[in-house]
Motif scaffolding. Structure first.
Motif, short mmCIF file in Angstrom:
data_model
loop_
_atom_site.label_atom_id
_atom_site.label_comp_id
_atom_site.label_asym_id
_atom_site.label_seq_id
_atom_site.Cartn_x
_atom_site.Cartn_y
_atom_site.Cartn_z
N ILE B 11 0.84 -1.21 0.00
CA ILE B 11 0.00 0.00 0.00
C ILE B 11 0.88 1.26 0.00
O ILE B 11 0.60 2.23 -0.70
CB ILE B 11 -0.94 0.02 1.23
CG1 ILE B 11 -1.97 -1.11 1.13
CG2 ILE B 11 -1.64 1.36 1.37
CD1 ILE B 11 -2.75 -1.34 2.40
N ASP B 12 1.98 1.20 0.77
CA ASP B 12 2.87 2.36 0.86
C ASP B 12 3.73 2.54 -0.39
O ASP B 12 4.38 3.58 -0.57
CB ASP B 12 3.81 2.23 2.07
CG ASP B 12 3.04 2.23 3.38
OD1 ASP B 12 1.88 2.70 3.37
OD2 ASP B 12 3.58 1.76 4.39
N GLY B 13 3.75 1.51 -1.23
CA GLY B 13 4.56 1.59 -2.45
C GLY B 13 6.05 1.43 -2.21
O GLY B 13 6.86 1.88 -3.01
N ASP B 14 6.40 0.80 -1.12
CA ASP B 14 7.82 0.59 -0.81
C ASP B 14 8.26 -0.76 -1.41
O ASP B 14 8.34 -1.78 -0.71
CB ASP B 14 8.02 0.62 0.71
CG ASP B 14 9.49 0.73 1.10
OD1 ASP B 14 10.35 0.44 0.24
OD2 ASP B 14 9.77 1.08 2.26
N GLY B 15 8.55 -0.74 -2.69
CA GLY B 15 8.84 -1.96 -3.43
C GLY B 15 10.08 -2.70 -2.91
O GLY B 15 10.05 -3.93 -2.74
N ASP B 16 11.16 -1.97 -2.66
CA ASP B 16 12.42 -2.61 -2.24
C ASP B 16 12.22 -3.36 -0.93
O ASP B 16 12.64 -4.52 -0.78
CB ASP B 16 13.52 -1.55 -2.07
CG ASP B 16 13.92 -0.96 -3.42
OD1 ASP B 16 13.56 -1.57 -4.46
OD2 ASP B 16 14.57 0.09 -3.42
N ALA B 17 11.60 -2.69 0.03
CA ALA B 17 11.39 -3.33 1.34
C ALA B 17 10.43 -4.51 1.22
O ALA B 17 10.64 -5.56 1.87
CB ALA B 17 10.82 -2.31 2.33
N ALA B 18 9.42 -4.37 0.38
CA ALA B 18 8.44 -5.45 0.22
C ALA B 18 9.10 -6.69 -0.40
O ALA B 18 8.90 -7.81 0.07
CB ALA B 18 7.28 -4.98 -0.65
N VAL B 19 9.90 -6.48 -1.44
CA VAL B 19 10.57 -7.60 -2.11
C VAL B 19 11.53 -8.29 -1.15
O VAL B 19 11.59 -9.53 -1.05
CB VAL B 19 11.31 -7.08 -3.38
CG1 VAL B 19 12.31 -8.10 -3.88
CG2 VAL B 19 10.29 -6.74 -4.46
#
Lengths: 463, 213
Positions: B11-19
């Motif tokens: 939801i926050d759009g934090d792709g690096d942390a999510a991956v």
């Protein structure tokens, strides 16, 4: 960056930062920058107000729009590059923009100009426009019907649906020919109703650059210079392409007093109400810088309903009008797109509300488009007449923004719950006697009844 | 709890942390299907909120972009874990001569959120390009968007071409866009028309179900 720097602007399409597609640019630049400017400039809507009375908020909206445009630029979808403008370049354009143009000629000549918030001197410019397709067999008569309207200062004529039995199709000979026929019909119609030199914004049937160029002809088609207007679009959102730059090049070399057509989508890439107001205001700056346009047509619309008469969209029109009237020389008009169709009470309420929401904020009325722009022949001059009479009444009454908001709140109660309903009304052939080109009596009666209802709410019409 | 954290990062759009978190979770034994299930649920939830304008397109786009980044990581694990279910494929695009993409983009995001495999051909799409991609990707449906009255005929042209090529019926032909209407869809022989992206997903699911019967 105005007309005299046209080629420096075009060169930006080949030189700016590269993004592989619009989506990447949206996610990395447009969306975060929009979130930033809305927050930093403290743009807020209370979800109720229709006509803004807060000057400081209007000024912050202007600052946010300028900040956003300078930060983000314009994405060119053909070259995949962002055309960026420095603050100094933007300031140069804003300073050098002319605040008024004389348009049309002879006894049809009018001033198109910047108005002030709660303007007591400059009456609104009444641009009639159904923004709808009409059947080819009635097109000329429909043009005549609109041209007969007493308050008309300019006309953007109905579009032609077909050419020689084939649907006018973008980029094909049918579009080019339909655009030419549209221009010819309009010129004939103007002569036949005794308004040969009225300013027309031409021609809506021509979506493409080649069709616009084909319809330009001083003898039978779109006339040069101040005699006719043209339009070039800003693609959603904040993008352009070579076809649009071609149009702007043609309009400038042809000398037209042309405008930029811009409609930010509420619920679209910008997001909610406040961000859509920022984007829509930025579009006016973009049109002046990118295309060198002389004016802008604002039609921020609702993603779901494709209309401009919801509460949030009217607030956006009011806000952007005040932001620009207070801070710039940019000429603009406010486009009405209604949910309902001809001969419905709902359509008249929507027309009235749009007029009252914009006039005291410094706007100029452009309309009226109906039934979400979906159905052929579903527009008549009657609803446009009421729309413009309301705008004129607002001016004549010297309506303040606070008074306008009170009135708009009352009118909104009449139709807000009906917005989701498909209420598309009747065709022009049903409402008008197309032989005489006059409205049928029962619809004149309805029109007068709606005026009476508005009078009971305190509206004093000019005549 | 950790899948919840991935949902929030999406939801926050934090792709690096999510991956990074997803890789960590898989290494520690969390089922990729559970992660994907959680994320799909979150996207559906966002889609519902968008329908009522509690959130807006940028929120959906940012989450969708992160969702796709995570899917790149999950993809190989999901293939290895596949249970034989194949998501329906929809080829979408804005028709030739039309550069308006927003409606089509929303349809793409909402379809993805509902578990469809989406091939987006962009704007100004030639009818032949739709047909070739539909063939290549074995599409279940093709969606043609048009925002101008002068580009609506391109929807009709595509249907005529599929008929002439003997491909009509191989996939559902869906149309949409502001100037289109149910009458227009019926007149040109389209299989599915919808008012907006949300109605489209429901109608498409129904049409696909009926097609399989």
């Amino acid at each position: 960056m105005s007309t005299f720097r046209m080629w420096e602007v075009f060169a930006k399409a080949d030189e700016g930062p590269f993004f592989k597609d619009q989506n990447e640019w949206m996610v990395k630049s447009f969306i975060p920058q929009m979130k930033r400017v809305v927050k930093e400039h403290d743009i807020k809507w209370d979800r109720k107000t229709i006509v803004n009375c807060d000057d400081a908020l209007a000024d912050r909206l202007w600052a946010a729009a300028k900040d956003f445009f300078v930060s983000v630029g314009v994405y060119h979808v053909d070259t995949h590059r962002v055309m960026k403008f420095s603050e100094q370049e933007v300031n140069e354009v804003l300073y050098t923009k002319r605040p008024c143009y004389m348009v049309g000629a002879g006894h049809d000549q009018r001033w198109l100009r910047v108005r002030a918030v709660e303007d007591r001197e400059k009456r609104p410019f009444h641009l009639f426009s159904p923004d709808a397709n009409f059947s080819t067999d009635i097109h000329k008569k429909a043009c005549m019907a609109y041209l007969k309207e007493p308050l008309l200062d300019g006309l953007c004529a109905p579009l032609i649906e077909d050419f020689m039995g084939r649907k006018a199709t973008s980029q094909s000979p049918t579009e080019v020919a339909a655009a030419m026929e549209h221009a010819m019909n309009l010129r004939d119609a103007q002569r036949l109703v005794g308004k040969p030199d009225v300013w027309t914004v031409s021609v809506g049937t021509a979506e493409t650059d080649q069709a616009q160029i084909a319809a330009a002809n001083p003898a039978w088609g779109v006339r040069p210079s101040h005699l006719d207007g043209r339009m070039v679009s800003i693609l959603t959102e904040m993008t352009t392409n070579d076809a649009m730059l071609n149009k702007s090049l043609h309009y400038r070399s042809y000398g037209n007093v042309f405008g930029n057509l811009c409609g930010a989508i509420f619920g679209g890439h910008a997001g909610g109400t406040e961000a859509t107001a920022v984007l829509q205001t930025a579009y006016n700056i973009q049109g002046a810088c990118l295309y060198g346009s002389c004016w802008a047509l604002n039609f921020p619309f609702h993603l779901k309903w494709q209309s401009t008469t919801t509460r949030e969209l009217l607030w956006i029109q009011s806000m952007l009008s005040q932001a620009m009237s207070r801070n710039s020389n940019l000429i603009f008009l406010n486009n009405l797109f209604a949910n309902a169709g001809p001969a419905t009470d709902q359509l008249y309420w929507e027309c009235a509300n749009h007029a009252f929401a914009c006039e005291s904020s410094g706007g100029n009325p452009w309309g009226a488009a109906t039934c979400r722009n979906k159905y052929t022949d579903h527009a008549t001059p009657l609803e446009s007449r009421l729309f413009h009479e309301c705008s004129e009444a607002s001016f004549k009454m010297r309506l303040t923004r606070a008074q306008a908001d009170d009135l708009c709140q009352k009118i909104m109660e009449k139709y807000e719950a009906l917005i989701p309903v498909d209420n598309y009304g009747k065709t022009i052939q049903e409402v008008y006697d197309m032989e005489k080109i006059t409205p049928r009596q029962e619809y004149v009666d309805q029109y007068l009844r709606m005026k009476d209802e508005l009078c009971k709410m305190g509206v004093q019409f000019a005549y | 709890m950790s899948i919840e954290k991935v949902r929030q990062l999406m939801i926050d759009g934090d792709g690096d942390a999510a991956v990074s978190l997803v890789q960590d979770l898989i290494a520690k034994g969390t089922s990729p299907h559970d992660i994907m299930g959680g994320l799909t649920e979150e996207m559906e939830h966002l889609g519902q909120k968008f329908e009522s304008f509690e959130v807006f397109l940028p929120d959906l786009m940012v989450a969708g972009d992160t969702f796709m980044q995570i899917m790149e990581v999950l993809k190989e694990h999901l293939v290895a874990d596949a249970d034989g279910k194949v998501p329906a494929t929809v080829v979408i695009g804005t028709v030739k001569g039309d550069y308006h993409e927003i409606g089509k983009n929303i349809v793409g995001i909402v379809l993805q959120a509902n578990g469809f495999h989406v091939v987006d051909l962009g704007a100004d799409v030639d009818p032949i390009a739709y047909m070739e991609e539909a063939h290549r990707s074995k599409a279940d449906a093709v969606g043609l968007s048009a925002l101008m009255t002068t580009t609506m005929p391109k929807q009709e042209e595509f249907i005529k071409l599929t008929e002439e090529a003997g491909k009509k019926g191989q996939y559902l032909i869906c149309i949409g866009g502001a100037p289109t209407s149910p009458d227009w869809a019926k007149r040109i022989g389209a299989d599915v028309w919808s008012f907006d992206a949300f109605e489209f997903v429901g109608k498409l699911k129904e049409a696909l179900k009926n097609r399989k019967k």
